[in-house]
Design a protein around this motif. Sequence first.
Motif, PDB file in Angstrom:
ATOM      1  N   ARG A  42       0.837  -1.204   0.000  1.00  0.00           N
ATOM      2  CA  ARG A  42       0.000   0.000   0.000  1.00  0.00           C
ATOM      3  C   ARG A  42       0.872   1.255   0.000  1.00  0.00           C
ATOM      4  O   ARG A  42       0.633   2.200  -0.767  1.00  0.00           O
ATOM      5  N   GLY A  45       2.469   1.918  -3.288  1.00  0.00           N
ATOM      6  CA  GLY A  45       1.530   2.558  -4.203  1.00  0.00           C
ATOM      7  C   GLY A  45       1.502   4.063  -4.016  1.00  0.00           C
ATOM      8  O   GLY A  45       1.437   4.826  -4.998  1.00  0.00           O
ATOM      9  N   GLU A  63       3.492  -9.615  -8.628  1.00  0.00           N
ATOM     10  CA  GLU A  63       2.221  -9.444  -7.924  1.00  0.00           C
ATOM     11  C   GLU A  63       2.210  -8.213  -7.011  1.00  0.00           C
ATOM     12  O   GLU A  63       1.199  -7.495  -6.942  1.00  0.00           O
ATOM     13  N   ASP A  66       2.172  -5.043  -9.127  1.00  0.00           N
ATOM     14  CA  ASP A  66       0.851  -4.914  -9.742  1.00  0.00           C
ATOM     15  C   ASP A  66      -0.140  -4.321  -8.749  1.00  0.00           C
ATOM     16  O   ASP A  66      -0.913  -3.410  -9.090  1.00  0.00           O
ATOM     17  N   PHE A  67      -0.132  -4.823  -7.513  1.00  0.00           N
ATOM     18  CA  PHE A  67      -1.035  -4.290  -6.492  1.00  0.00           C
ATOM     19  C   PHE A  67      -0.710  -2.831  -6.204  1.00  0.00           C
ATOM     20  O   PHE A  67      -1.607  -1.983  -6.108  1.00  0.00           O
ATOM     21  N   LEU A  69       0.713  -0.617  -8.102  1.00  0.00           N
ATOM     22  CA  LEU A  69       0.295   0.236  -9.216  1.00  0.00           C
ATOM     23  C   LEU A  69      -1.215   0.441  -9.232  1.00  0.00           C
ATOM     24  O   LEU A  69      -1.695   1.517  -9.604  1.00  0.00           O
ATOM     25  N   SER A  70      -1.961  -0.572  -8.819  1.00  0.00           N
ATOM     26  CA  SER A  70      -3.417  -0.408  -8.756  1.00  0.00           C
ATOM     27  C   SER A  70      -3.807   0.659  -7.745  1.00  0.00           C
ATOM     28  O   SER A  70      -4.838   1.329  -7.902  1.00  0.00           O
ATOM     29  N   ARG A  71      -2.984   0.805  -6.699  1.00  0.00           N
ATOM     30  CA  ARG A  71      -3.256   1.834  -5.691  1.00  0.00           C
ATOM     31  C   ARG A  71      -2.795   3.211  -6.160  1.00  0.00           C
ATOM     32  O   ARG A  71      -3.267   4.234  -5.635  1.00  0.00           O
ATOM     33  N   GLU A  73      -2.964   4.338  -9.395  1.00  0.00           N
ATOM     34  CA  GLU A  73      -3.756   4.867 -10.515  1.00  0.00           C
ATOM     35  C   GLU A  73      -4.683   5.992 -10.050  1.00  0.00           C
ATOM     36  O   GLU A  73      -5.230   5.929  -8.943  1.00  0.00           O
ATOM     37  N   ARG A  76       0.495   7.715 -11.989  1.00  0.00           N
ATOM     38  CA  ARG A  76       1.488   6.662 -12.029  1.00  0.00           C
ATOM     39  C   ARG A  76       2.687   7.153 -12.818  1.00  0.00           C
ATOM     40  O   ARG A  76       2.574   8.078 -13.638  1.00  0.00           O
ATOM     41  N   ARG A 100       0.149  -2.950 -17.694  1.00  0.00           N
ATOM     42  CA  ARG A 100       0.306  -1.720 -16.917  1.00  0.00           C
ATOM     43  C   ARG A 100       1.455  -0.859 -17.445  1.00  0.00           C
ATOM     44  O   ARG A 100       1.806   0.156 -16.838  1.00  0.00           O
TER      45      ARG A 100
END
Length: 261
Positions: A42, A45, A63, A66-67, A69-71, A73, A76, A100
């Motif tokens: 977290r 991110g 993994e 990826d997580f 980067l999802s936080r 967006e 980025r 991504r």
Amino acid sequence: MTAHRSFEDLVAEGAAVPTEGWDFSWFEGRATEARPSWGYARSAGERLAGAEAALDIQTGGGEVLDFALSRAEPARPMCLAATEGWPPNVARATALLRPRGVVVVAAPDDAPLPFADEAFDLVLSRHPVRPYWDEIARVLRPGGTYFAQHVGPSSVFELVEYFLGPQPEEVRRARDPERERADAEAAGLEVAGLRAERLRMEFHDIAAVVHFLRKVVWMVPGFTVEAYEPRLRALHERIEKEGPFVAHSARHLFDVRKPKS
């Protein structure tokens, strides 16, 4: 979920589960590990959201990045790269991270980073085999940050020493965060923050032990079910009689800066 299952069945299951990547979801219900209070993925991110060019070292299967980067967006980095040394993980990370916009580079863990000087303002890593501070300093821009979660000393050594016996003090003290702090400073970096925690782990069946040792290969080098069958059987009987096998992981969080001048 493992009641009345034989040693042979459980070991066979643990030996058959694929080990690629750093997805540990298979362990749900059969092993647990407390997580560090700082929430690395977290927090990574949040760092990514403010970066222009970022590198993730030893990304595994991608993994965690990826997580993170999802936080981050939609804010980025424009430039994103990751390195990985194990071929199956290179393929896995490429498939996961390419959508991504991350370029995954196959690079040995013990080799110089294949990037130009001062290419990144943020370098990330979760559980690197070892931090190469000179290389981290080289690829960071002045004012850039290395933000990483490292494995600490004597991590999961209850399990390691169950199979290998008592380890020498120099092995137990490897990955000491204060030694790593000194090495970072010797490379010209400034340690802005360093936190460390020891965290409870439980293995609820022998399948979880087998899969863990196959996945985290440096714990018991050369581990195979055949080589350690007597110790595995004895541990299975112990878990059946006494309950989960308890160990403790060690983690520390580095927040490191490259001076601006």
